[in-house]
Design an enzyme around this catalytic site. Structure first.
Site, PDB file in Angstrom:
ATOM      1  CD  GLU A 130      48.149  82.606 -52.840  1.00 42.54           C
ATOM      2  OE1 GLU A 130      48.307  83.649 -52.168  1.00 42.54           O
ATOM      3  OE2 GLU A 130      48.151  82.599 -54.079  1.00 42.54           O
TER       4      GLU A 130
ATOM      5  NE  ARG B  72      54.619  95.269 -57.047  1.00 44.44           N
ATOM      6  CZ  ARG B  72      54.073  94.056 -57.093  1.00 44.44           C
ATOM      7  NH1 ARG B  72      54.736  93.005 -56.647  1.00 44.44           N
ATOM      8  NH2 ARG B  72      52.852  93.891 -57.578  1.00 44.44           N
TER       9      ARG B  72
ATOM     10  CG  PHE C  89      51.211  84.254 -46.308  1.00 45.34           C
ATOM     11  CD1 PHE C  89      51.207  85.623 -46.198  1.00 45.34           C
ATOM     12  CD2 PHE C  89      50.531  83.662 -47.364  1.00 45.34           C
ATOM     13  CE1 PHE C  89      50.534  86.412 -47.109  1.00 45.34           C
ATOM     14  CE2 PHE C  89      49.839  84.447 -48.294  1.00 45.34           C
ATOM     15  CZ  PHE C  89      49.837  85.831 -48.165  1.00 45.34           C
TER      16      PHE C  89
ATOM     17  NE  ARG D 205      47.952  90.687 -55.812  1.00 48.22           N
ATOM     18  CZ  ARG D 205      48.147  91.894 -56.268  1.00 48.22           C
ATOM     19  NH1 ARG D 205      47.119  92.701 -56.448  1.00 48.22           N
ATOM     20  NH2 ARG D 205      49.358  92.339 -56.513  1.00 48.22           N
TER      21      ARG D 205
ATOM     22  CE  LYS E 175      56.500  89.135 -57.878  1.00 48.01           C
ATOM     23  NZ  LYS E 175      55.140  89.359 -58.320  1.00 48.01           N
TER      24      LYS E 175
ATOM     25  CE  LYS F 264      54.681  84.732 -55.985  1.00 48.11           C
ATOM     26  NZ  LYS F 264      53.358  84.449 -56.501  1.00 48.11           N
TER      27      LYS F 264
ATOM     28  CD  GLU G 195      56.172  82.703 -45.122  1.00 45.87           C
ATOM     29  OE1 GLU G 195      55.246  83.003 -45.904  1.00 45.87           O
ATOM     30  OE2 GLU G 195      56.208  83.063 -43.941  1.00 45.87           O
TER      31      GLU G 195
HETATM   32  P1  ATP Z   1      52.196  87.239 -58.532  1.00 43.21           P
HETATM   33  O1  ATP Z   1      51.466  87.487 -59.804  1.00 43.21           O
HETATM   34  O2  ATP Z   1      53.640  86.880 -58.707  1.00 43.21           O
HETATM   35  O3  ATP Z   1      51.479  86.321 -57.585  1.00 43.21           O
HETATM   36  P2  ATP Z   1      51.324  89.560 -57.076  1.00 43.21           P
HETATM   37  O4  ATP Z   1      51.484  90.933 -57.626  1.00 43.21           O
HETATM   38  O5  ATP Z   1      49.963  88.961 -57.009  1.00 43.21           O
HETATM   39  O6  ATP Z   1      52.320  88.625 -57.836  1.00 43.21           O
HETATM   40  P3  ATP Z   1      53.319  89.779 -55.069  1.00 43.21           P
HETATM   41  O7  ATP Z   1      53.243  90.440 -53.766  1.00 43.21           O
HETATM   42  O8  ATP Z   1      54.206  90.357 -56.068  1.00 43.21           O
HETATM   43  O9  ATP Z   1      51.834  89.578 -55.599  1.00 43.21           O
HETATM   44  O10 ATP Z   1      53.772  88.286 -54.844  1.00 43.21           O
HETATM   45  C1  ATP Z   1      53.355  87.638 -53.704  1.00 43.21           C
HETATM   46  C2  ATP Z   1      52.045  86.920 -53.979  1.00 43.21           C
HETATM   47  O11 ATP Z   1      52.269  85.545 -53.792  1.00 43.21           O
HETATM   48  C3  ATP Z   1      50.990  87.313 -52.974  1.00 43.21           C
HETATM   49  O12 ATP Z   1      50.117  88.305 -53.487  1.00 43.21           O
HETATM   50  C4  ATP Z   1      50.254  86.023 -52.665  1.00 43.21           C
HETATM   51  O13 ATP Z   1      49.082  85.930 -53.436  1.00 43.21           O
HETATM   52  C5  ATP Z   1      51.190  84.931 -53.146  1.00 43.21           C
HETATM   53  N1  ATP Z   1      51.768  84.090 -52.077  1.00 43.21           N
HETATM   54  C6  ATP Z   1      51.797  82.753 -52.087  1.00 43.21           C
HETATM   55  N2  ATP Z   1      52.434  82.276 -51.028  1.00 43.21           N
HETATM   56  C7  ATP Z   1      52.826  83.335 -50.291  1.00 43.21           C
HETATM   57  C8  ATP Z   1      53.539  83.480 -49.082  1.00 43.21           C
HETATM   58  N3  ATP Z   1      53.988  82.434 -48.409  1.00 43.21           N
HETATM   59  N4  ATP Z   1      53.753  84.742 -48.608  1.00 43.21           N
HETATM   60  C9  ATP Z   1      53.317  85.818 -49.291  1.00 43.21           C
HETATM   61  N5  ATP Z   1      52.644  85.731 -50.458  1.00 43.21           N
HETATM   62  C10 ATP Z   1      52.402  84.513 -50.960  1.00 43.21           C
END
Ligand code: ATP
Length: 594
Positions: free
Chosen positions: A311, A428, A351, A281, A434, A260, A258
């Site tokens: 998002e 996690r 999502f 979050r 990602k 990001k 998907e």
């Molecule tokens: P980052 O700083 O890379 O966003 P994070 O620690 O906030 O990381 P992670 O779970 O590591 O969060 O990375 C996924 C993040 O990406 C989610 O927290 C969300 O905010 C964002 N995101 C964007 N698009 C999507 C998607 N399609 N599915 C899941 N998460 C998504």
């Protein structure tokens, strides 16, 4: 139950930094607690009176607290203020003032019955609850009256902890995971049920509710604990990898990918009563920032109650192009939301769906959830599902990645399609991976680090905090280990404001959950997360991140760290880059060089 009993627990906890000892202290105390008090005791130990997502605050500024201490100790406000200036801790000030006041009263009355004043936990909780709920005209006076009366009836030690709770400075350093350990041992006799109890917490974010269910209804009720609209589910998080082939290998050759989106993650709840609630979050209630998003979803999903995740993105109203994350920060304001809504319109990319009309969907697989989501959502220009594709070869994955980047996204999130692909709340893991643009070059990789201390600057920065001591999160030991000192990337204004920004977190000693060989000028509670761009990771004799992991006696350090201009207020310190991730990044660099 006497509040003093809880105070004694606080004091004992204050004497140790060892997690096991803290757990033992809590186990003994929780066992002795009357069942109907257990949730309240849990919240109070967390330094609050409700779970984090409840948007009620005690709302008492230092000035008001000073007035209460003065009234309760029959002293002048100016005297209390003066003492606060020298002591720097309102709790200690209350202790000192009340000790003095009580002595005088005893002398004045020639009292022979020297019975110490004490209050119950029930009273303290009920009074703090009334303070938080007092609203509208006259509420300030009402809050002051309740707190002054409470202090007057308390012993000086009790007053100290009441004031620390009211001023949000209790900071016992007890992690949520330690409370979960203690609850498990206290009420099930072993640690076997820990995963069930942790899951209940992960789907409710409410330690008090979990404790109460466990004590009143037993382990079976915990096993059947379901998400419930109104209580945020702790976010599922992704691991990271840096190439399509690695991702496909981890996903058994096939996965969904998907876009990001670079926006703000949001969990949207519709309760049975039709109320719409939005959580960040970090599980803060952010409903009031995004009334337009709430309306969009209410109109777009015709179910009675649900929990969906997506998002929020900023979109250029003229071109429809996605805009960078920073644009959304204009929406995070207290006043003028209507105006900001016009100026910075937001859209939503959904999502996930985690709950619908009484069904817990967190236990369904990703393909089931995604197909349900696309069945229930009526898409519109501003409300869409995240762009998605199923891939089974690296070329397709890379092509989709390039497409996402050119459409203004950060990269992709790959999602497992397998039978185990449930929604793992609060974890996690490798079910989501990602793949971000900046991993293409190790030299431009950003990390999110936790501020644990600060040191004074020199030259132009003299008199200001000019350097921050930053740490990564060790999720095994639940501590923060230092990885660099950062002094570049800050504007003059950043530097001028630094003290004010850190003020609420300053403590006179190293925090119990911080592991550091360096002693900065000031220590702070791990709370603020900062995004940093590092040039390289090197072995370091002075930092404790990854100590002994690569070479005995050496830790890891980020070289040339530079602030990117982005405070990650959407992340809690436990969401920061982990020690494991730093070790992994170091190993990757080595491979590259080889
Ligand atoms: P980052 O700083 O890379 O966003 P994070 O620690 O906030 O990381 P992670 O779970 O590591 O969060 O990375 C996924 C993040 O990406 C989610 O927290 C969300 O905010 C964002 N995101 C964007 N698009 C999507 C998607 N399609 N599915 C899941 N998460 C998504």
């Amino acid at each position: 139950m006497r509040y003093l009993d809880l105070v004694e627990v606080y004091e004992e906890i204050g004497k140790t930094t060892k997690r096991l000892e803290i757990t033992d202290i809590l186990v003994n105390f929780l066992k002795s607690c009357p069942p109907e008090l257990i949730d309240k005791v849990v919240y109070l130990t967390q330094g609050r009176i409700y779970p984090e997502f409840v948007p009620l605050e005690l709302g008492m500024a230092d000035k008001m607290i000073i007035r209460c201490i003065a009234q309760a100790s029959a002293a002048k406000e100016s005297e209390v203020e003066q003492l606060y200036k020298t002591m720097g801790d309102l709790g200690k000030v209350a202790d000192a003032m009340l000790s003095r006041g009580k002595k005088q009263v005893t002398l004045d009355l020639f009292s022979t019955t020297k019975k110490a004043a004490h209050v119950t936990i029930e009273r303290v909780y009920a009074d703090l609850d009334s303070i938080a709920r007092a609203q509208g005209p006259g509420s300030q006076e009402e809050k002051i009256r309740i707190l002054s009366d409470l202090l007057r009836d308390s012993s000086p030690k009790e007053a100290m902890y009441i004031i620390r709770t009211v001023s949000g400075t209790l900071r016992l350093g007890v992690a949520d995971m330690t409370i979960l350990d203690a609850l498990t041992i206290a009420f099930t006799g072993s640690k076997d049920a820990r995963p069930d109890i942790e899951r209940a917490y992960n789907v409710s974010s409410d330690l008090g509710a979990v404790a109460k269910t466990l004590v009143l209804n037993g382990l079976d009720a915990i096993k059947n604990f379901k998400p419930s609209p109104g209580r945020p589910i702790r976010s599922m998080l992704a691991e990271r990898l840096s190439s399509p082939s690695e991702i496909l290998e981890k996903m058994d050759g096939k996965c969904a990918v998907e876009y990001k989106y670079d926006g703000e993650r949001v969990q949207i709840h519709k309760t049975e009563e039709g109320e719409m609630l939005l959580f960040s979050r970090r599980l803060e209630n952010i409903t009031h920032h995004y009334p337009d998003i709430a309306k969009l979803v209410l109109e777009g999903i015709p179910l009675k109650s649900y929990i969906v995740e997506g998002e929020i993105v900023a979109v250029d109203p003229d071109t429809g192009d996605l805009l960078p994350f920073q644009e959304l920060m204009h929406r995070r304001r207290k006043y003028g939301v209507e105006e900001a809504m016009q100026q910075y319109p937001a859209s939503l990319r959904l999502f996930d769906i985690l709950y619908a009309d009484g069904s817990d969907l967190t236990i369904k697989t990703y393909p089931e959830r995604r197909s349900l989501l696309s069945n229930v959502v009526h898409e519109s220009e501003r409300l869409r599902l995240a762009e998605q594709k199923i891939v089974d070869n690296p070329d397709d994955l890379e092509a989709f990645f390039q497409e996402a980047i050119s459409n203004g996204c950060e990269g992709l999130v790959a999602k497992s399609l397998g039978p185990e692909s449930i929604y793992k709340a609060g974890a996690r893991g490798w079910l989501w991976i990602k793949y971000k643009r900046d991993y293409k070059s190790e030299m431009t990789d950003t990390v999110d680090l936790v501020v644990v201390g600060g040191s004074m600057g020199t030259g132009k920065r003299a008199g200001h905090i000019g350097t921050l001591l930053l740490a990564a999160y060790d999720d095994d030991q639940d501590v923060f280990r230092t990885v660099c000192k950062c002094s570049t990337g800050f504007t003059d204004e950043d530097i001028r404001n630094m003290r004010k920004l850190l003020e609420p977190y300053i403590i006179p000693h190293r925090h119990a959950r911080v592991d550091s060989k360096i002693t900065p000028d000031i220590w702070v509670v791990p709370a603020k997360v900062i995004e940093v761009l590092g040039a390289e990771i090197t072995l370091s004799p002075i930092h404790t991140c990854g100590l002994d992991a690569i070479r005995k006696g050496a830790g890891l350090a980020i070289r040339f760290p530079r602030f990117t201009g982005r405070w990650r207020d959407d992340k809690s310190p436990e969401d920061a880059t982990t020690v494991k991730e730093i070790i992994e990044m170091y190993n990757k660099q080595l491979k590259k060089i080889a």
